[in-house]
Design a protein around this motif. Sequence first.
Motif, short mmCIF file in Angstrom:
data_model
loop_
_atom_site.label_atom_id
_atom_site.label_comp_id
_atom_site.label_asym_id
_atom_site.label_seq_id
_atom_site.Cartn_x
_atom_site.Cartn_y
_atom_site.Cartn_z
N ARG A 49 39.13 41.65 36.18
CA ARG A 49 38.81 40.69 37.25
C ARG A 49 39.44 41.14 38.56
O ARG A 49 40.59 41.59 38.59
N ASP A 50 38.71 41.03 39.65
CA ASP A 50 39.12 41.39 41.00
C ASP A 50 39.24 42.90 41.26
O ASP A 50 39.69 43.30 42.33
N THR A 51 38.85 43.71 40.29
CA THR A 51 38.80 45.16 40.55
C THR A 51 37.67 45.42 41.53
O THR A 51 36.58 44.88 41.40
N TRP A 52 37.95 46.25 42.53
CA TRP A 52 36.92 46.64 43.49
C TRP A 52 36.21 47.89 42.99
O TRP A 52 36.79 48.69 42.25
N ALA A 91 27.29 52.80 51.78
CA ALA A 91 28.37 52.42 50.87
C ALA A 91 28.36 50.91 50.64
O ALA A 91 28.07 50.13 51.55
N LEU A 92 28.66 50.54 49.41
CA LEU A 92 28.82 49.14 49.03
C LEU A 92 30.24 48.96 48.50
O LEU A 92 30.69 49.72 47.65
N PHE A 93 30.93 47.96 49.02
CA PHE A 93 32.24 47.59 48.52
C PHE A 93 32.02 46.34 47.67
O PHE A 93 31.57 45.32 48.18
N ILE A 94 32.33 46.44 46.39
CA ILE A 94 31.99 45.39 45.43
C ILE A 94 33.26 44.92 44.73
O ILE A 94 34.17 45.71 44.48
N ARG A 95 33.30 43.63 44.39
CA ARG A 95 34.41 43.06 43.62
C ARG A 95 33.86 42.49 42.32
O ARG A 95 32.83 41.80 42.32
N ASN A 96 34.56 42.75 41.23
CA ASN A 96 34.18 42.18 39.94
C ASN A 96 34.78 40.77 39.83
O ASN A 96 35.99 40.60 39.88
N GLU A 97 33.91 39.79 39.66
CA GLU A 97 34.35 38.39 39.60
C GLU A 97 34.79 37.97 38.20
O GLU A 97 35.41 36.93 38.05
N THR A 98 34.43 38.74 37.19
CA THR A 98 34.73 38.33 35.81
C THR A 98 35.57 39.39 35.10
O THR A 98 36.65 39.71 35.54
N ASP A 99 35.07 39.92 34.00
CA ASP A 99 35.83 40.90 33.22
C ASP A 99 34.97 42.12 32.89
O ASP A 99 33.82 42.21 33.28
N ALA A 100 35.54 43.06 32.13
CA ALA A 100 34.85 44.32 31.82
C ALA A 100 33.69 44.13 30.84
O ALA A 100 32.69 44.84 30.91
N LYS A 110 45.92 45.32 53.73
CA LYS A 110 45.80 43.86 53.77
C LYS A 110 45.86 43.24 52.38
O LYS A 110 45.66 42.04 52.22
N HIS A 111 46.10 44.06 51.35
CA HIS A 111 46.19 43.63 49.95
C HIS A 111 44.91 42.95 49.47
O HIS A 111 44.95 42.00 48.70
N LYS A 112 43.77 43.46 49.93
CA LYS A 112 42.48 42.92 49.51
C LYS A 112 42.13 43.36 48.09
O LYS A 112 41.35 42.69 47.42
N PHE A 113 42.69 44.48 47.64
CA PHE A 113 42.46 44.93 46.27
C PHE A 113 43.71 45.65 45.76
O PHE A 113 44.46 46.23 46.52
N GLU A 114 43.90 45.56 44.44
CA GLU A 114 44.99 46.27 43.78
C GLU A 114 44.47 47.40 42.90
O GLU A 114 45.21 48.32 42.56
N ARG A 115 43.19 47.31 42.55
CA ARG A 115 42.56 48.31 41.68
C ARG A 115 41.18 48.61 42.24
O ARG A 115 40.49 47.70 42.69
N ILE A 116 40.78 49.89 42.16
CA ILE A 116 39.45 50.25 42.64
C ILE A 116 38.88 51.38 41.79
O ILE A 116 39.61 52.27 41.33
N VAL A 117 37.58 51.30 41.57
CA VAL A 117 36.81 52.35 40.91
C VAL A 117 35.96 53.01 41.99
O VAL A 117 35.27 52.32 42.74
N LEU A 118 36.02 54.32 42.07
CA LEU A 118 35.21 55.07 43.03
C LEU A 118 33.98 55.61 42.30
O LEU A 118 34.12 56.32 41.30
N CYS A 119 32.81 55.26 42.79
CA CYS A 119 31.56 55.73 42.20
C CYS A 119 30.72 56.30 43.33
O CYS A 119 30.26 55.56 44.20
#
Length: 151
Positions: free
Chosen positions: A6-9, A18-27, A94-103
Amino acid sequence: MSTLTRDTWVLIADSEKALFIRNETDAENPNFVVVREEEQDNPKDVAQSANKPGRMQDSGVQQMSAVEDTDWHELAKERFADDLAGILFKQAEKHKFERIVLCAAPQVLGALRDKLHKEVSWRVVAEVDKNLTNHPLDQIEANLRRELESV
């Protein structure tokens, strides 16, 4: 730990979009929400070149050789990776994300990786070398889930 918590970008990028996306749920059942879109206006090189290629004097009598002109289209693609790295750095500060996946497309992923600030690079939990920018969100979710399960 699963990659798409949850909240991984997720950054989905090619050399012009480019699209910056946030996961609202789980894997297991990701639900992506677009946080930001970036698109570069990058016309073909011919449209960006102001002059015809230069010429220089050759060693022979009255011989001229063409000088290769700058490929403005390719240069703009390289600058887009710089722009994306800058955006990610500002968002990380700005602490908008703590984890990110680059695709991203492989060439873009390599260029982006070289440009990332350490504040961003330590937050990267996975990289996927695929171009998914023109896919709908549900297909991006399915593709990423499949790719990340095989890692």
